[in-house]
Design a protein around this motif. Structure first.
Motif, PDB file in Angstrom:
ATOM      1  N   ASP A 142       6.369  14.196   4.827  1.00 40.04           N
ATOM      2  CA  ASP A 142       5.610  14.387   6.064  1.00 40.04           C
ATOM      3  C   ASP A 142       4.465  13.389   6.156  1.00 40.04           C
ATOM      4  O   ASP A 142       4.191  12.820   7.217  1.00 40.04           O
ATOM      5  CB  ASP A 142       5.061  15.814   6.129  1.00 40.04           C
ATOM      6  N   LEU A 143       3.772  13.205   5.017  1.00 37.67           N
ATOM      7  CA  LEU A 143       2.663  12.255   4.978  1.00 37.67           C
ATOM      8  C   LEU A 143       3.141  10.844   5.293  1.00 37.67           C
ATOM      9  O   LEU A 143       2.535  10.136   6.114  1.00 37.67           O
ATOM     10  CB  LEU A 143       2.001  12.283   3.596  1.00 37.67           C
ATOM     11  N   LEU A 144       4.235  10.448   4.676  1.00 41.50           N
ATOM     12  CA  LEU A 144       4.754   9.102   4.891  1.00 41.50           C
ATOM     13  C   LEU A 144       5.217   8.915   6.328  1.00 41.50           C
ATOM     14  O   LEU A 144       5.024   7.850   6.920  1.00 41.50           O
ATOM     15  CB  LEU A 144       5.918   8.841   3.931  1.00 41.50           C
ATOM     16  N   GLN A 145       5.795   9.959   6.904  1.00 43.62           N
ATOM     17  CA  GLN A 145       6.252   9.851   8.287  1.00 43.62           C
ATOM     18  C   GLN A 145       5.070   9.625   9.230  1.00 43.62           C
ATOM     19  O   GLN A 145       5.148   8.819  10.154  1.00 43.62           O
ATOM     20  CB  GLN A 145       7.016  11.114   8.676  1.00 43.62           C
ATOM     21  N   ARG A 146       3.968  10.332   8.973  1.00 42.03           N
ATOM     22  CA  ARG A 146       2.767  10.113   9.805  1.00 42.03           C
ATOM     23  C   ARG A 146       2.215   8.711   9.598  1.00 42.03           C
ATOM     24  O   ARG A 146       1.761   8.057  10.541  1.00 42.03           O
ATOM     25  CB  ARG A 146       1.704  11.162   9.458  1.00 42.03           C
ATOM     26  N   GLN A 147       2.257   8.245   8.350  1.00 38.98           N
ATOM     27  CA  GLN A 147       1.755   6.903   8.053  1.00 38.98           C
ATOM     28  C   GLN A 147       2.553   5.854   8.808  1.00 38.98           C
ATOM     29  O   GLN A 147       1.999   4.901   9.362  1.00 38.98           O
ATOM     30  CB  GLN A 147       1.863   6.626   6.542  1.00 38.98           C
ATOM     31  N   VAL A 148       3.860   6.022   8.818  1.00 41.88           N
ATOM     32  CA  VAL A 148       4.721   5.049   9.485  1.00 41.88           C
ATOM     33  C   VAL A 148       4.414   5.007  10.979  1.00 41.88           C
ATOM     34  O   VAL A 148       4.341   3.951  11.592  1.00 41.88           O
ATOM     35  CB  VAL A 148       6.208   5.391   9.259  1.00 41.88           C
ATOM     36  N   VAL A 149       4.227   6.182  11.571  1.00 45.79           N
ATOM     37  CA  VAL A 149       3.969   6.255  13.008  1.00 45.79           C
ATOM     38  C   VAL A 149       2.579   5.747  13.361  1.00 45.79           C
ATOM     39  O   VAL A 149       2.389   4.997  14.316  1.00 45.79           O
ATOM     40  CB  VAL A 149       4.145   7.710  13.511  1.00 45.79           C
ATOM     41  N   GLU A 150       1.562   6.157  12.561  1.00 45.12           N
ATOM     42  CA  GLU A 150       0.171   5.889  12.919  1.00 45.12           C
ATOM     43  C   GLU A 150      -0.329   4.528  12.447  1.00 45.12           C
ATOM     44  O   GLU A 150      -1.171   3.913  13.093  1.00 45.12           O
ATOM     45  CB  GLU A 150      -0.737   6.980  12.331  1.00 45.12           C
TER      46      GLU A 150
ATOM     47  N   SER B 218       1.262   1.638  12.046  1.00 41.61           N
ATOM     48  CA  SER B 218       1.858   0.429  12.588  1.00 41.61           C
ATOM     49  C   SER B 218       1.922  -0.640  11.516  1.00 41.61           C
ATOM     50  O   SER B 218       1.257  -1.663  11.631  1.00 41.61           O
ATOM     51  CB  SER B 218       1.030  -0.097  13.737  1.00 41.61           C
ATOM     52  N   PRO B 219       2.687  -0.444  10.461  1.00 41.03           N
ATOM     53  CA  PRO B 219       2.597  -1.296   9.302  1.00 41.03           C
ATOM     54  C   PRO B 219       3.231  -2.676   9.443  1.00 41.03           C
ATOM     55  O   PRO B 219       3.073  -3.500   8.581  1.00 41.03           O
ATOM     56  CB  PRO B 219       3.372  -0.508   8.241  1.00 41.03           C
TER      57      PRO B 219
ATOM     58  N   GLU C 195      10.128  -5.954  -4.935  1.00 43.42           N
ATOM     59  CA  GLU C 195       9.570  -6.802  -3.880  1.00 43.42           C
ATOM     60  C   GLU C 195       8.337  -6.156  -3.266  1.00 43.42           C
ATOM     61  O   GLU C 195       7.373  -6.846  -2.920  1.00 43.42           O
ATOM     62  CB  GLU C 195      10.631  -7.057  -2.804  1.00 43.42           C
ATOM     63  N   VAL C 196       8.351  -4.823  -3.123  1.00 46.12           N
ATOM     64  CA  VAL C 196       7.173  -4.119  -2.617  1.00 46.12           C
ATOM     65  C   VAL C 196       5.989  -4.366  -3.538  1.00 46.12           C
ATOM     66  O   VAL C 196       4.870  -4.663  -3.095  1.00 46.12           O
ATOM     67  CB  VAL C 196       7.453  -2.603  -2.513  1.00 46.12           C
ATOM     68  N   LEU C 197       6.210  -4.263  -4.841  1.00 42.00           N
ATOM     69  CA  LEU C 197       5.130  -4.474  -5.816  1.00 42.00           C
ATOM     70  C   LEU C 197       4.564  -5.889  -5.744  1.00 42.00           C
ATOM     71  O   LEU C 197       3.386  -6.110  -6.045  1.00 42.00           O
ATOM     72  CB  LEU C 197       5.631  -4.190  -7.229  1.00 42.00           C
ATOM     73  N   SER C 198       5.397  -6.852  -5.356  1.00 40.78           N
ATOM     74  CA  SER C 198       4.919  -8.240  -5.279  1.00 40.78           C
ATOM     75  C   SER C 198       3.855  -8.420  -4.212  1.00 40.78           C
ATOM     76  O   SER C 198       3.113  -9.406  -4.225  1.00 40.78           O
ATOM     77  CB  SER C 198       6.092  -9.191  -5.006  1.00 40.78           C
TER      78      SER C 198
ATOM     79  N   MET D  91       2.022  -2.310   2.701  1.00 42.71           N
ATOM     80  CA  MET D  91       0.848  -2.052   3.534  1.00 42.71           C
ATOM     81  C   MET D  91       0.590  -0.555   3.665  1.00 42.71           C
ATOM     82  O   MET D  91      -0.553  -0.109   3.749  1.00 42.71           O
ATOM     83  CB  MET D  91       1.026  -2.689   4.918  1.00 42.71           C
ATOM     84  N   ILE D  92       1.662   0.243   3.674  1.00 49.88           N
ATOM     85  CA  ILE D  92       1.508   1.691   3.747  1.00 49.88           C
ATOM     86  C   ILE D  92       0.970   2.238   2.429  1.00 49.88           C
ATOM     87  O   ILE D  92       0.118   3.126   2.401  1.00 49.88           O
ATOM     88  CB  ILE D  92       2.853   2.356   4.086  1.00 49.88           C
TER      89      ILE D  92
END
Length: 338
Positions: free
Chosen positions: A180-188, A190-191, A147-150, A123-124
């Motif tokens: 840094d980008l991924l960390q913001r994605q995880v926080v913002e 809500s995946p 599994e992510v690719l699935s 989802m991210i």
């Protein structure tokens, strides 16, 4: 698991570190440990439910600190760390982890993705550039990446995998910016996928525990507002097995209704428990009971949907008789009779 790494005991710290190595490398470490140590660490690994990126980073940093102060390591702990991790993880993963440890890098975004389920990672990544997807997937274990690719669009997978295959070197600054980008994605973002809630069934369970008078009023009000919803909640509240709560006298009264013909009883009992079959047949005359059981034995396969429809018809008759005060359904929310 404690929130702070300082609160972790030795077994928990070892468990966190071994889990970060992967199954094969962890197994190679465990085979050199004493049985009691393996039991202790294994128990700690089994009890771990979540591991924060901070705890993982702190455990690894403590590992480095311990190595640097041990006399057995000598004067070149960095070389020892690289050698040990390369042997444990293989050159590619070992070098990556050694670089992170020795350079003091704390890639919380990447670490978090490694502990997340595959659907959440997908989802991210689904709106990210294929090159970013390739770099992230290269940092995951192979089975996790697959599994992510699935969960990602099939048409985009070939492009991503070609980019993975073409990866050679990743500049540390670019990797830090990506983290840094991924960390913001995880926080913002809500995946975590929304939890599925069976609202109507929950409502049915709650309403069924109310006082019988309140229950009836609530159901009537819901039905006035939304007839379909009201009927669905009633269906969930009163299932065929609820008829087991009927007294013998009230079961006999129910079976007197013209709508409940022997043919319908045969169909309804095709999907019923032995307890229900006994409940019904013991409240019929001997001749009717024998005929019903014989018809039931001779009856061929019946579609489940047909069985459920007939059972609902019988339940509706029971509800009508209950409303008229002729029988007491009892069960959830039912008022006791003495």
């Amino acid at each position: 698991m404690p929130d702070n790494a300082e609160d972790l005991n030795g077994a928990m710290r070892a468990a966190v570190f071994l889990l970060s190595l992967g199954e094969d490398a962890a197994a190679n470490v465990l085979k050199h440990m004493e049985p009691r140590e393996v039991q202790s660490v294994g128990r700690a690994m089994a009890e771990l439910n979540t591991v924060s990126s901070d705890n993982l980073s702190n455990v690894i940093q403590d590992f480095l600190q311990t190595l640097s102060t041990e006399s057995a390591v000598g004067n070149n702990p960095a070389s020892y760390v690289r050698s040990t991790l390369n042997r444990a993880l293989g050159e590619t993963k070992g070098t990556r982890m050694a670089n992170r440890i020795l350079q003091g890098k704390d890639f919380k975004g990447m670490d978090t993705l490694k502990w997340m389920d595959a659907e959440s990672v997908a989802m991210i990544l689904k709106h990210e550039h294929p090159q970013i997807c390739a770099i992230v997937l290269s940092a995951l274990d192979g089975d996790h990446a697959a599994e992510v690719l699935s969960f990602m669009p099939v048409e985009g997978i070939p492009d991503i995998m070609m980019r993975v295959a073409n990866l050679d070197q990743i500049h540390p600054q670019a990797l830090a910016e990506l983290d840094d980008l991924l960390q913001r994605q995880v926080v913002e973002a809500s995946p975590v996928p929304p939890e599925k809630v069976e609202g109507k069934r929950i409502a049915a369970d709650i309403i069924g525990l109310l006082d019988s008078n309140v229950e009836a009023e609530v159901l009537d009000r819901i039905t006035e507002e939304d007839e379909v919803m009201g009927n669905e909640i009633r269906d969930l509240m009163f299932i065929f097995d609820n008829l087991l709560a009927l007294t013998d006298r009230h079961m006999q009264r129910l079976l007197q209704e013209e709508e409940i013909s022997p043919d319908k009883l045969v169909i309804a009992l095709k999907g019923a428990s032995e307890e229900m079959k006994t409940k019904i047949t013991t409240n019929m005359s001997s001749r009717a009971s024998e005929a019903l059981l014989e018809d039931l034995e001779l009856k061929g396969p019946v579609r489940l949907s047909e069985v459920e429809d007939v059972q609902k018809e019988i339940i509706q008759v029971a509800l009508r008789l209950s409303t008229d005060g002729e029988i007491a359904l009892g069960g959830k929310g039912g008022e006791e009779y003495v």
